[in-house]
Design a protein around this motif. Structure first.
Motif, PDB file in Angstrom:
ATOM      1  N   LEU A  41      -1.571  -2.280   4.227  1.00  0.00           N
ATOM      2  CA  LEU A  41      -1.008  -3.280   3.323  1.00  0.00           C
ATOM      3  C   LEU A  41      -1.311  -2.942   1.870  1.00  0.00           C
ATOM      4  N   ALA A  42      -2.532  -2.488   1.595  1.00  0.00           N
ATOM      5  CA  ALA A  42      -2.887  -2.100   0.233  1.00  0.00           C
ATOM      6  C   ALA A  42      -2.078  -0.889  -0.220  1.00  0.00           C
ATOM      7  N   SER A  43      -1.809   0.015   0.702  1.00  0.00           N
ATOM      8  CA  SER A  43      -0.991   1.184   0.390  1.00  0.00           C
ATOM      9  C   SER A  43       0.422   0.773   0.013  1.00  0.00           C
ATOM     10  N   MET A  44       1.015  -0.164   0.761  1.00  0.00           N
ATOM     11  CA  MET A  44       2.341  -0.685   0.418  1.00  0.00           C
ATOM     12  C   MET A  44       2.346  -1.278  -0.984  1.00  0.00           C
ATOM     13  N   ALA A  45       1.305  -2.059  -1.287  1.00  0.00           N
ATOM     14  CA  ALA A  45       1.267  -2.808  -2.543  1.00  0.00           C
ATOM     15  C   ALA A  45       1.024  -1.912  -3.753  1.00  0.00           C
ATOM     16  N   THR A  46       0.214  -0.863  -3.590  1.00  0.00           N
ATOM     17  CA  THR A  46      -0.183  -0.033  -4.731  1.00  0.00           C
ATOM     18  C   THR A  46       0.614   1.257  -4.855  1.00  0.00           C
ATOM     19  N   GLY A  47       1.224   1.705  -3.754  1.00  0.00           N
ATOM     20  CA  GLY A  47       1.926   2.979  -3.775  1.00  0.00           C
ATOM     21  C   GLY A  47       1.020   4.162  -3.519  1.00  0.00           C
TER      22      GLY A  47
END
Length: 238
Positions: A41-47
């Motif tokens: 989820l953090a990867s989705m949000a931050t790129g």
């Protein structure tokens, strides 16, 4: 239902989908750990890639705070553990209603064969599908359930990057849901192919030869309508 062969990013696709909808969601996962889910989820949000996120989470408190801030608006509540049991489902729903005074609008089960006693027992799998249907009716939630297609058919061996047809979904259970999607990932182009193989109130193609194309970034758990710039890529099983 989202059905596909092993390693075709079913979990990543479902997680990306519900994250983009941003509706109150209860996600039952028998495969992901809490750390993996939060990293995705953090990867989705931050790129950033999941590897970068995981390294940052371990680095120091400042980095962890940045990723936690990126997750602050997420409306997904997770329940982890295998196997998935109906007792656990009931308890999680009771806790959810106690906390929010309403049912979740979306419920995800990842996946059908991770339900207690449903790994190989067709009768138990049918019972799970009946239970899922009743759950959707009683809560009013949209329920997604992930399921496997066969890796042993001739089509799976000769054309592994095309979505499996309806008759390749294990147990013939694609007939039960209102909507069944068949998915496949081509690792050479990173095309993510999505076919509608059953739809109660609309068109479908049981052969899965007609499909929409997205482009997948497994390392960021992202899916795009158009090709994206990249220098390297690798598959992450989902």
């Amino acid at each position: 239902m989202i059905a596909g062969r092993s390693g075709t990013q079913k979990s990543g696709f479902a997680l990306f989908w519900v994250a983009q909808m941003n509706l109150p969601t209860l996600y039952f996962s028998a495969d992901m750990s809490p750390f993996t889910a939060s990293s995705r989820l953090a990867s989705m949000a931050t790129g950033e890639t999941t590897e970068e996120v995981e390294a940052g989470m371990k680095r120091n408190r400042i980095s962890r705070s940045r990723y936690l801030d990126a997750l602050a608006d997420s409306r997904i509540t997770f329940s982890f553990g295998a196997p998935i049991t109906w007792r656990a489902v009931d308890e999680e729903l009771e806790a959810y209603v106690e906390l929010w005074d309403e049912y979740p609008q979306v419920i995800v089960f990842d996946n059908l064969m991770d339900f207690d006693a449903a790994e190989t027992d067709y009768t138990e799998q049918m019972a799970v599908m009946s239970g899922v249907t009743e759950l959707a009716r009683s809560t009013g939630a949209t329920v997604m359930i992930l399921h496997h297609a066969s890796d042993k058919t001739w089509e799976a061996k000769s054309d592994p990057w095309s979505p499996p047809s309806r008759d390749q979904v294990k147990g013939g259970l694609s007939e039960k849901p209102e909507l069944t999607l068949s998915v496949a990932l081509d690792p050479t182009s990173m095309e993510y192919r999505v076919a509608v193989i059953k739809q109660r109130m609309g068109p479908s193609d049981p052969t899965a030869r007609q499909y929409a194309v997205l482009y997948c970034e497994p390392e960021r758990t992202r899916f795009h309508a158009r090709p994206y710039a990249r220098t390297t890529h690798h598959m992450i099983g989902g």
